[in-house]
Design a protein around this motif. Sequence first.
Motif, PDB file in Angstrom:
ATOM      1  N   LEU A  79       0.846  -1.177   0.000  1.00 28.34           N
ATOM      2  CA  LEU A  79       0.000   0.000   0.000  1.00 28.34           C
ATOM      3  C   LEU A  79       0.886   1.232   0.000  1.00 28.34           C
ATOM      4  N   PRO A  80       0.311   2.441  -0.264  1.00 27.01           N
ATOM      5  CA  PRO A  80       1.127   3.648  -0.238  1.00 27.01           C
ATOM      6  C   PRO A  80       1.827   3.790   1.105  1.00 27.01           C
ATOM      7  N   GLY A  81       3.117   4.010   1.070  1.00 29.25           N
ATOM      8  CA  GLY A  81       3.878   4.202   2.298  1.00 29.25           C
ATOM      9  C   GLY A  81       4.409   2.909   2.877  1.00 29.25           C
ATOM     10  N   GLN A  82       4.096   1.726   2.300  1.00 33.54           N
ATOM     11  CA  GLN A  82       4.595   0.462   2.810  1.00 33.54           C
ATOM     12  C   GLN A  82       6.010   0.212   2.297  1.00 33.54           C
ATOM     13  N   ARG A  83       6.641  -0.746   2.952  1.00 37.13           N
ATOM     14  CA  ARG A  83       7.939  -1.206   2.473  1.00 37.13           C
ATOM     15  C   ARG A  83       7.754  -2.048   1.222  1.00 37.13           C
ATOM     16  N   ASP A  84       8.825  -2.245   0.477  1.00 34.03           N
ATOM     17  CA  ASP A  84       8.770  -3.096  -0.696  1.00 34.03           C
ATOM     18  C   ASP A  84       8.537  -4.543  -0.270  1.00 34.03           C
ATOM     19  N   PRO A  85       7.853  -5.328  -1.126  1.00 29.73           N
ATOM     20  CA  PRO A  85       7.596  -6.711  -0.759  1.00 29.73           C
ATOM     21  C   PRO A  85       8.865  -7.505  -0.468  1.00 29.73           C
ATOM     22  N   GLY A  86       9.967  -7.170  -1.122  1.00 26.14           N
ATOM     23  CA  GLY A  86      11.194  -7.913  -0.901  1.00 26.14           C
ATOM     24  C   GLY A  86      12.001  -7.430   0.274  1.00 26.14           C
ATOM     25  N   ALA A  87      11.587  -6.382   0.912  1.00 23.37           N
ATOM     26  CA  ALA A  87      12.349  -5.833   2.020  1.00 23.37           C
ATOM     27  C   ALA A  87      12.187  -6.692   3.266  1.00 23.37           C
ATOM     28  N   ARG A  88      13.140  -6.544   4.215  1.00 23.80           N
ATOM     29  CA  ARG A  88      13.064  -7.293   5.458  1.00 23.80           C
ATOM     30  C   ARG A  88      11.941  -6.752   6.321  1.00 23.80           C
ATOM     31  N   PRO A  89      11.293  -7.626   7.095  1.00 22.53           N
ATOM     32  CA  PRO A  89      10.230  -7.162   7.977  1.00 22.53           C
ATOM     33  C   PRO A  89      10.755  -6.141   8.976  1.00 22.53           C
ATOM     34  N   SER A  90       9.906  -5.223   9.340  1.00 28.55           N
ATOM     35  CA  SER A  90      10.313  -4.165  10.253  1.00 28.55           C
ATOM     36  C   SER A  90      10.608  -4.728  11.626  1.00 28.55           C
ATOM     37  N   ARG A  91      11.693  -4.262  12.232  1.00 30.44           N
ATOM     38  CA  ARG A  91      12.028  -4.664  13.595  1.00 30.44           C
ATOM     39  C   ARG A  91      11.078  -4.038  14.608  1.00 30.44           C
ATOM     40  N   HIS A  92      10.377  -3.034  14.173  1.00 32.30           N
ATOM     41  CA  HIS A  92       9.484  -2.333  15.094  1.00 32.30           C
ATOM     42  C   HIS A  92       8.061  -2.876  15.037  1.00 32.30           C
ATOM     43  N   ALA A  93       7.852  -3.990  14.354  1.00 29.75           N
ATOM     44  CA  ALA A  93       6.507  -4.538  14.246  1.00 29.75           C
ATOM     45  C   ALA A  93       5.893  -4.883  15.597  1.00 29.75           C
ATOM     46  N   ALA A 107      -6.372  -4.503  14.056  1.00 30.46           N
ATOM     47  CA  ALA A 107      -5.051  -4.043  14.496  1.00 30.46           C
ATOM     48  C   ALA A 107      -3.963  -4.985  13.981  1.00 30.46           C
ATOM     49  N   GLY A 108      -4.186  -6.284  14.104  1.00 38.57           N
ATOM     50  CA  GLY A 108      -3.202  -7.237  13.599  1.00 38.57           C
ATOM     51  C   GLY A 108      -3.014  -7.133  12.102  1.00 38.57           C
ATOM     52  N   ARG A 109      -4.107  -6.987  11.376  1.00 36.73           N
ATOM     53  CA  ARG A 109      -4.015  -6.868   9.923  1.00 36.73           C
ATOM     54  C   ARG A 109      -3.282  -5.595   9.529  1.00 36.73           C
ATOM     55  N   GLY A 110      -3.537  -4.508  10.253  1.00 34.09           N
ATOM     56  CA  GLY A 110      -2.865  -3.247   9.951  1.00 34.09           C
ATOM     57  C   GLY A 110      -1.363  -3.335  10.137  1.00 34.09           C
ATOM     58  N   VAL A 111      -0.924  -4.033  11.188  1.00 35.02           N
ATOM     59  CA  VAL A 111       0.515  -4.180  11.422  1.00 35.02           C
ATOM     60  C   VAL A 111       1.150  -5.015  10.308  1.00 35.02           C
ATOM     61  N   VAL A 112       0.479  -6.082   9.903  1.00 35.80           N
ATOM     62  CA  VAL A 112       1.012  -6.931   8.833  1.00 35.80           C
ATOM     63  C   VAL A 112       1.157  -6.140   7.538  1.00 35.80           C
ATOM     64  N   ARG A 113       0.168  -5.325   7.222  1.00 31.73           N
ATOM     65  CA  ARG A 113       0.230  -4.535   6.001  1.00 31.73           C
ATOM     66  C   ARG A 113       1.306  -3.450   6.075  1.00 31.73           C
ATOM     67  N   ALA A 114       1.392  -2.788   7.223  1.00 30.65           N
ATOM     68  CA  ALA A 114       2.339  -1.679   7.352  1.00 30.65           C
ATOM     69  C   ALA A 114       3.780  -2.163   7.305  1.00 30.65           C
ATOM     70  N   CYS A 115       4.038  -3.339   7.882  1.00 33.65           N
ATOM     71  CA  CYS A 115       5.407  -3.849   7.956  1.00 33.65           C
ATOM     72  C   CYS A 115       5.695  -4.934   6.930  1.00 33.65           C
ATOM     73  N   ASP A 116       4.695  -5.287   6.112  1.00 32.14           N
ATOM     74  CA  ASP A 116       4.873  -6.283   5.061  1.00 32.14           C
ATOM     75  C   ASP A 116       5.412  -7.602   5.625  1.00 32.14           C
TER      76      ASP A 116
END
Length: 396
Positions: free
Chosen positions: A10-24, A105-114
């Motif tokens: 989504l707009p503002g998300q990380r690239d699909p190939g990027a590493r998951p966010s440590r701040h998830a 909330a869980g779905r939002g975190v998954v989307r934001a951090c890919d």
Amino acid sequence: MVSLLARLSLPGQRDPGARPSRHAPVLAAVATAAVTVLGLLGVGLTSVVVQTLDPAGGLPVADSGRLAGQLWLLAQGSGLTLGSGPLVLAPLLLTMAVAWGLSSAGRGVVRACDLTGGRPLAAVLAAAVGTHTLLSVLVGLLVDTPGAQVDLLRSAIGSAVLALFAVGWGTARDSGLLDDALDAAPGPVRSLLRAVAAGLLTAVSLGLLVVAVALAADTGGYAALSRSLGGSGAGAVGLLVLGVLLLPNATAAAIGVAAGPGFAVGSGTLVSVHGVTLGAVPALPLLAALPDTQAVPLLAFASQAVPALAGLVAGATLGRRLDHGGSVVAGLWGVLAGLLLGLVCGLFAWVAGGSLGDGALAGVGAPPVATGLAVALQAGVAGALAAAVTRWRAFG
């Protein structure tokens, strides 16, 4: 394709190939805390607005907030110890709202951090469950009073289980983990689950219709109960809101009647197709749906078609979605769909029941085991026939 689209950025998300966010995990904790804060604000604001309708002033704001916190905890499986005994009855409509918020909330975190699976999802789930449980215990400590003591152990366990299922469902769905598990499962598991969901939706819808008809048939009793409690518009609106929150509980009781075992409101009141026993019940206008006499109402007899209709819907859904096998195979899977539907209805009756006090009001709701077995038997037969016929017609 669905899994692929769900993983697109989504707009503002990380690239699909990027590493998951440590701040998830931190983001999960913040999102879960926001659900609790916003939920308490919403319930508290409703309580305050209802009290302002009382010309006498109603409850103070602090007491209204305490009442909202207690209702919030009850919705998550907690209990209160009142002067009349333990109160353990979850208003399931509020429970569903809490579960929806936690899942979002869980779905939002998954989307934001890919996030796509593995340890990052486990960390998010652990952070969300831990945060929600801790906040529920803190709320329990804040709203605990000598006249309404909060069961902190039930609060912790109930909130943890609810968060585990709700956040787990949300994260597994948006990360693609749920789709991968269903694709790897043997047999037509996806079709089977959809059939059970369709059957459950049918049973709940018809059960709610039974409750609505029963209330509409005794509007005078509802009004009389409301007037007998005294007060002004605040009391009427408050009781209406409470009745709406308890509608899923009443629906589970209606399914108990439809299946055969019936339901109880304490030890003195039992309603089933085999007979009606009326005793003293709480002055809750929603209970105006109870029969006025010892005679079994015609509506109870008519409702006996609910399990069979739910089984027919489940079987027909399964027969249309099976991708292999003939009518005999479909019929066997239809039996399993009916059995699973009975299991789910039994669990529904279990979470919808509870206690309204000691002694005569210690048990409220439909018996879970008997209800589940009765629904499974009826829905299993109907599901087998519907699945077999639907599959035969598809081949024809």
